[in-house]
Design a protein around this motif. Sequence first.
Motif, PDB file in Angstrom:
ATOM      1  N   PRO A 195       0.686  -1.286   0.026  1.00 40.74           N
ATOM      2  CA  PRO A 195       0.020  -0.083  -0.070  1.00 40.74           C
ATOM      3  C   PRO A 195       0.783   1.222  -0.027  1.00 40.74           C
ATOM      4  O   PRO A 195       0.466   2.262  -0.573  1.00 40.74           O
ATOM      5  N   GLY A 196       1.959   1.186   0.536  1.00 43.48           N
ATOM      6  CA  GLY A 196       2.973   2.492   0.602  1.00 43.48           C
ATOM      7  C   GLY A 196       3.289   2.766  -0.953  1.00 43.48           C
ATOM      8  O   GLY A 196       3.642   3.945  -1.018  1.00 43.48           O
ATOM      9  N   ASN A 197       3.138   1.961  -1.798  1.00 38.75           N
ATOM     10  CA  ASN A 197       3.194   2.278  -3.258  1.00 38.75           C
ATOM     11  C   ASN A 197       2.395   2.921  -4.137  1.00 38.75           C
ATOM     12  O   ASN A 197       2.485   3.014  -5.209  1.00 38.75           O
ATOM     13  N   PHE A 198       1.202   2.781  -3.409  1.00 36.53           N
ATOM     14  CA  PHE A 198      -0.023   3.414  -4.177  1.00 36.53           C
ATOM     15  C   PHE A 198       0.000   4.955  -4.595  1.00 36.53           C
ATOM     16  O   PHE A 198       0.730   5.619  -3.915  1.00 36.53           O
ATOM     17  N   ASP A 199      -0.407   4.921  -5.862  1.00 33.16           N
ATOM     18  CA  ASP A 199      -0.224   6.165  -6.347  1.00 33.16           C
ATOM     19  C   ASP A 199      -1.674   6.735  -6.742  1.00 33.16           C
ATOM     20  O   ASP A 199      -2.301   6.127  -7.683  1.00 33.16           O
ATOM     21  N   PRO A 200      -2.421   7.714  -6.099  1.00 34.11           N
ATOM     22  CA  PRO A 200      -1.829   8.443  -5.188  1.00 34.11           C
ATOM     23  C   PRO A 200      -1.695   7.860  -3.769  1.00 34.11           C
ATOM     24  O   PRO A 200      -2.289   6.663  -3.683  1.00 34.11           O
ATOM     25  N   PRO A 201      -1.114   8.182  -2.922  1.00 30.95           N
ATOM     26  CA  PRO A 201      -0.742   7.465  -1.752  1.00 30.95           C
ATOM     27  C   PRO A 201      -1.938   7.401  -0.685  1.00 30.95           C
ATOM     28  O   PRO A 201      -2.580   8.516  -0.658  1.00 30.95           O
ATOM     29  N   PRO A 202      -2.294   6.212  -0.277  1.00 30.68           N
ATOM     30  CA  PRO A 202      -3.434   6.058   0.705  1.00 30.68           C
ATOM     31  C   PRO A 202      -3.511   7.299   1.715  1.00 30.68           C
ATOM     32  O   PRO A 202      -2.461   7.718   2.458  1.00 30.68           O
ATOM     33  N   ILE A 203      -4.741   7.653   1.957  1.00 33.17           N
ATOM     34  CA  ILE A 203      -4.756   8.924   2.967  1.00 33.17           C
ATOM     35  C   ILE A 203      -4.484   8.635   4.344  1.00 33.17           C
ATOM     36  O   ILE A 203      -3.771   9.332   5.049  1.00 33.17           O
ATOM     37  N   GLY A 204      -4.622   7.350   4.787  1.00 36.56           N
ATOM     38  CA  GLY A 204      -4.356   6.937   6.163  1.00 36.56           C
ATOM     39  C   GLY A 204      -2.824   7.131   6.325  1.00 36.56           C
ATOM     40  O   GLY A 204      -2.040   7.715   7.352  1.00 36.56           O
ATOM     41  N   LEU A 205      -2.033   6.435   5.357  1.00 37.08           N
ATOM     42  CA  LEU A 205      -0.700   6.558   5.256  1.00 37.08           C
ATOM     43  C   LEU A 205       0.001   8.127   5.225  1.00 37.08           C
ATOM     44  O   LEU A 205       0.911   8.569   5.915  1.00 37.08           O
ATOM     45  N   ALA A 206      -0.451   8.758   4.526  1.00 34.04           N
ATOM     46  CA  ALA A 206      -0.007   9.998   4.088  1.00 34.04           C
ATOM     47  C   ALA A 206      -0.390  10.868   5.606  1.00 34.04           C
ATOM     48  O   ALA A 206       0.520  11.499   6.035  1.00 34.04           O
ATOM     49  N   ASN A 207      -1.582  10.957   5.983  1.00 35.36           N
ATOM     50  CA  ASN A 207      -1.746  11.268   7.368  1.00 35.36           C
ATOM     51  C   ASN A 207      -0.795  11.108   8.253  1.00 35.36           C
ATOM     52  O   ASN A 207      -0.061  11.687   9.194  1.00 35.36           O
ATOM     53  N   TYR A 208      -0.430   9.807   8.497  1.00 34.42           N
ATOM     54  CA  TYR A 208       0.301   9.306   9.520  1.00 34.42           C
ATOM     55  C   TYR A 208       1.586   9.583   9.330  1.00 34.42           C
ATOM     56  O   TYR A 208       2.546  10.360  10.555  1.00 34.42           O
ATOM     57  N   LYS A 209       2.465   9.744   8.092  1.00 31.28           N
ATOM     58  CA  LYS A 209       3.639  10.406   8.060  1.00 31.28           C
ATOM     59  C   LYS A 209       3.628  11.586   8.303  1.00 31.28           C
ATOM     60  O   LYS A 209       4.790  12.001   8.899  1.00 31.28           O
ATOM     61  N   ALA A 210       2.783  12.445   8.180  1.00 24.92           N
ATOM     62  CA  ALA A 210       2.889  13.816   8.383  1.00 24.92           C
ATOM     63  C   ALA A 210       2.670  14.144   9.963  1.00 24.92           C
ATOM     64  O   ALA A 210       3.429  14.982  10.348  1.00 24.92           O
ATOM     65  N   ASN A 211       1.688  13.402  10.685  1.00 20.78           N
ATOM     66  CA  ASN A 211       1.659  13.548  12.064  1.00 20.78           C
ATOM     67  C   ASN A 211       2.811  13.049  12.531  1.00 20.78           C
ATOM     68  O   ASN A 211       3.256  13.614  13.805  1.00 20.78           O
ATOM     69  N   TYR A 212       3.368  11.883  12.008  1.00 18.32           N
ATOM     70  CA  TYR A 212       4.487  11.310  12.911  1.00 18.32           C
ATOM     71  C   TYR A 212       5.805  12.425  12.751  1.00 18.32           C
ATOM     72  O   TYR A 212       6.589  12.715  13.810  1.00 18.32           O
ATOM     73  N   LYS A 213       5.990  12.959  11.543  1.00 24.70           N
ATOM     74  CA  LYS A 213       7.117  14.113  11.357  1.00 24.70           C
ATOM     75  C   LYS A 213       6.730  15.171  12.520  1.00 24.70           C
ATOM     76  O   LYS A 213       7.558  15.605  13.055  1.00 24.70           O
ATOM     77  N   LYS A 214       5.653  15.531  12.676  1.00 21.68           N
ATOM     78  CA  LYS A 214       5.051  16.682  13.389  1.00 21.68           C
ATOM     79  C   LYS A 214       5.615  16.444  14.800  1.00 21.68           C
ATOM     80  O   LYS A 214       6.063  17.078  15.644  1.00 21.68           O
ATOM     81  N   ARG A 215       5.323  15.185  15.345  1.00 19.88           N
ATOM     82  CA  ARG A 215       5.286  14.718  16.681  1.00 19.88           C
ATOM     83  C   ARG A 215       6.688  14.194  17.080  1.00 19.88           C
ATOM     84  O   ARG A 215       7.296  14.579  17.970  1.00 19.88           O
ATOM     85  N   PHE A 216       7.390  13.329  16.111  1.00 20.37           N
ATOM     86  CA  PHE A 216       8.707  12.633  16.741  1.00 20.37           C
ATOM     87  C   PHE A 216       9.753  13.310  15.737  1.00 20.37           C
ATOM     88  O   PHE A 216      11.007  12.999  16.121  1.00 20.37           O
ATOM     89  N   GLY A 217       9.448  13.795  14.855  1.00 21.49           N
ATOM     90  CA  GLY A 217      10.736  14.458  14.005  1.00 21.49           C
ATOM     91  C   GLY A 217      11.005  13.331  13.207  1.00 21.49           C
ATOM     92  O   GLY A 217      11.069  12.064  13.619  1.00 21.49           O
ATOM     93  N   GLY A 218      11.801  13.607  11.959  1.00 26.44           N
ATOM     94  CA  GLY A 218      12.406  12.204  11.323  1.00 26.44           C
ATOM     95  C   GLY A 218      11.314  11.482  10.659  1.00 26.44           C
ATOM     96  O   GLY A 218      10.246  11.673  10.652  1.00 26.44           O
ATOM     97  N   GLU A 219      11.873  10.498   9.744  1.00 26.96           N
ATOM     98  CA  GLU A 219      10.861   9.711   8.821  1.00 26.96           C
ATOM     99  C   GLU A 219      10.325   8.670   9.489  1.00 26.96           C
ATOM    100  O   GLU A 219      10.959   7.874  10.388  1.00 26.96           O
TER     101      GLU A 219
END
Lengths: 323, 286, 390
Positions: free
Chosen positions: C281-305
Amino acid sequence: MGRKYLRPRIWIYLALAALLFALPWIVTGRYGIYLATMVGIFVILVISLNLVFGFTGQISLAHGAFYGIGAYTCGILQVKGILPFWPALVVAILFTGIIGILVGIPMLRTRGPYFAIGTMCLGIIVSLVLLNWQSLTGGTSLGGIAGPGRMNIGGWEIDFLSSKTYYYLVLIFDALSLFLIYRLIHSRIGRALIAIREEEELAESIGVNPMKFKVLSFGIAAMFAGLGGGLYAGYMGAIDPDIASVGTSFNLLVMVLMGGAGTIMGSIVGPILLWMIPEWLQAAQQYRPLIFGFILLLIIIFMPRGIVGWVRGLHPKISDWIP
Amino acid sequence: MDQLAQQLVNGLITGSAYALMALGLALIYGIMHVANFALGGVYMVGAFLTFYFVSWLGSPFYLLSLPLVMIIAIGLGALTERFAFRLVREAPHATTFIVALGLYMILEGGSSVVFGHEWKTIPSPYNDLVFKLGPVSVTFQRLLIFVVCAVLSLAVYVGIMKTMTGKMIRAASQNHDSACLIGINVNRMCLLTFGLGSGLAAAAGTMIAPTFMVGPAMGLGPITKAFVVIVLGGMGSLQGAIAGGFILGMVESLGAGYISSMYKDAFAFGILIVVLIFKPTGLFQR
Amino acid sequence: MKKMGWIFVFGILLFAFGIVPQLLAKEKEVVIGVIGPLTGGAAFLGVDALNGALMATDEINAAGGITIAGQKLKIRMESYDDEATPAKSVAGLKRMKDRFDIPVVIANVSGSAIAITEINERMGVLWCGFARHPGITSRGNKLVLRMETPITVDTDLAAKGAVEIAKAKTFASLSDTGDWARGVHDNFVKAMESRGAKNLGTEWFDMRKDTDFRVQITKVKGLNPNVVKVAAYDEASGQIVKQCREMGLMVPLVLTTGFQSKGEEIAGAKNLEGCINVLMPGNFDPPPIGLANYKANYKKRFGGETAVYGELVYELVYIMARGMEKAGNVNDAQKIKEGMKAAVPIEKEHRTAWLKGWMENGDGILWRDIAIYKNGRRVLRDGRPASPQD
């Protein structure tokens, strides 16, 4: 001198023994008993390492490997359906002892750091073999070890799956090991070994063959390590090659020195500290290894003879009370 | 057949890496009789410092980080002597080893707190520059390891054997009291030895790290192999450390190439046991 | 003075075995245990997994927690650092069961999971996690839910791709010696051989210690295979792809789920053209919304990828929460397990792993397909990029 001197000491031992037997009722909960059992297994390992250290004067870093060999022998025999737990344990003890003798013969011709690093290399090779020989050892994990399970002895049902029961099993083996090693130290073999350690050439001149005794003590120590390994395998039900690694040998060495090299109480205090300190420090999260390093450093710098060694040094009479 | 040439060159280069690691250890053991396990941590600190220098200054300045890292490491080594090893100078070997182990844990634990748990890579510009000499190809980075190792070994050897300071250090190692009597500041010699040994270990970290991944636990393997190297060569012997490093590198490379790459490490450790059986004090004892 | 030594020792023993009573506040919360390596060499996995769990927990609590029989309960993650040592993992499990009566434990490292699943049934604790060891689900343990497919699913797909798309009749492998890569390698070999392909050989390396694989690549090149399997994590795989092409090894490479964006960047689009991998699922185009949100929020909270570990545990915790609500129970491990099985698939906003369901033995069924590389991206075998289905 005789009886008057001995009496208070015996009461202390009895009190300690009572405490250990009553432990499952003082410390309720699986967690406490699990830790106590683990400490018990490691007491067997540490006291046998103390044997090597005390008798050959050398640091052996192969002890973790013997522990692993014992665990895997016991485990593989059960998993492959060849033997049930108890005979497997006996085979594990004997097999590890034989390996110990075979290893000791070449290794004990070296001294000091050469011996330490040489035994370390053996330990690394053992854990590599355990990891890579997948058809025999299951690779990264060997699960499904039945252990002693349930037994019926003369009408009494003993369930070894119960934590309390296994704790007592380990406690009995601890007492047995302590007793045997005590007898060994005070036997002719023990005296010969001390003579060799103190003044090897002199011992030779009165007809003692140093190599024979050193190898023998090394093999006996390995047997105890194998016992510890077998007990571990039966307890956990699953083992992994890391238990034979150099890390375990280092941990055992730290236990010996932190507790107090060459003392029986030290062999008990060492494992307790090394198991309990990380548990107490769980709250420290990512600072834990850092803090543990500091604790280790402080203890070893200010108490170079270990905690028990330091306590004994406080007052001459105390050495009589603490073995 | 051309595989043999490649394997030999690989062995030579791996060997120089091991020799570099072992040099610092041999210096400290040879002079102070301390098995300084903490050098594994210093090695790792050197690698991390290089990572930050390169991130800060940019990868063309990679080589500049070498002297900077070494200076910091010399200071770190001196600190460990002053506040840890000096306190157990008269203690038995086992105790000093545990002190070194404790220091290693502090360095590893501390660096995982400071630098985080992610494994990082150092973008050295020399990693992708490949030289082809006939059937053999080798990256410039690995050639640099070889060159730096050769230069440092020579420098250390000359320094210890020929200079006045080196002679003072050796005198102090033979007998503290006599050295004191003839006016040598024993404490300063100890500081210097530990500092230099640590500087060498950190240099190894700087040079080797771009070919590995950088993480708090990265020093464990190299320091273990370094111990094997100095035992192989005969403890306390600088020449032994260098020779031992190359032998180990060769054995490992050829064993992995021709027998089994799965048991690569086993060959390295196995060769030591074989040597100890025939020569219980190593190949070139002092 | 004589007594001091004994009192000292006595004190140690008492304190050691926790005679100091634990004062626990009984709150209205459900405690879940997360056991993993938070320090040491494997910390990159354990910390990321824990972060995923924490993110899910915070989001769920912020949205009101879980509702059981009209009552709102908060979830709390209790973590234990086992340093990837099975003996400590078991200690952690027992500790948390004693103190918090946890109904579920999340442990993701295979060795730890195997040790835990020897005793979890007796303790009434459900094991969840993405550990790949086949033994976890093959011993008849009824309280396991694996948040991953068995390794065979991935390797089978990869072998299928190698044989059907790349028309491979022979193959060779470059594999890391770690247990995950070894499992991938061994199962890939089996899958290929069952399709009639011939195994020409394997070269091993330690991806923690090497970034130069030219020696192994030289040997593999000499074997002249139709395809080469590369079993390693992200960066190492990327380096291998690059170095293979530099050394003139141009055949299609068969990669693994461990190979992700970092490695793809290192390898470069040109070198990856025509290579085969497993589509996630990480390779979906467009990326799935759950994953996109998770990545953005993760960066905000923990920094880093983010890494895949946190992604798997994040969805796992959501499934767990929904499952508990469905079962109306937060104490009975068996009931929670049934609830979780009924709760999948969960809502799109929180799907980061795309778990479809569980098999009878507890193995997970996740969205997977064969992928080939076109212009540096993973697409379906007919050339189309994959997109979220439902």
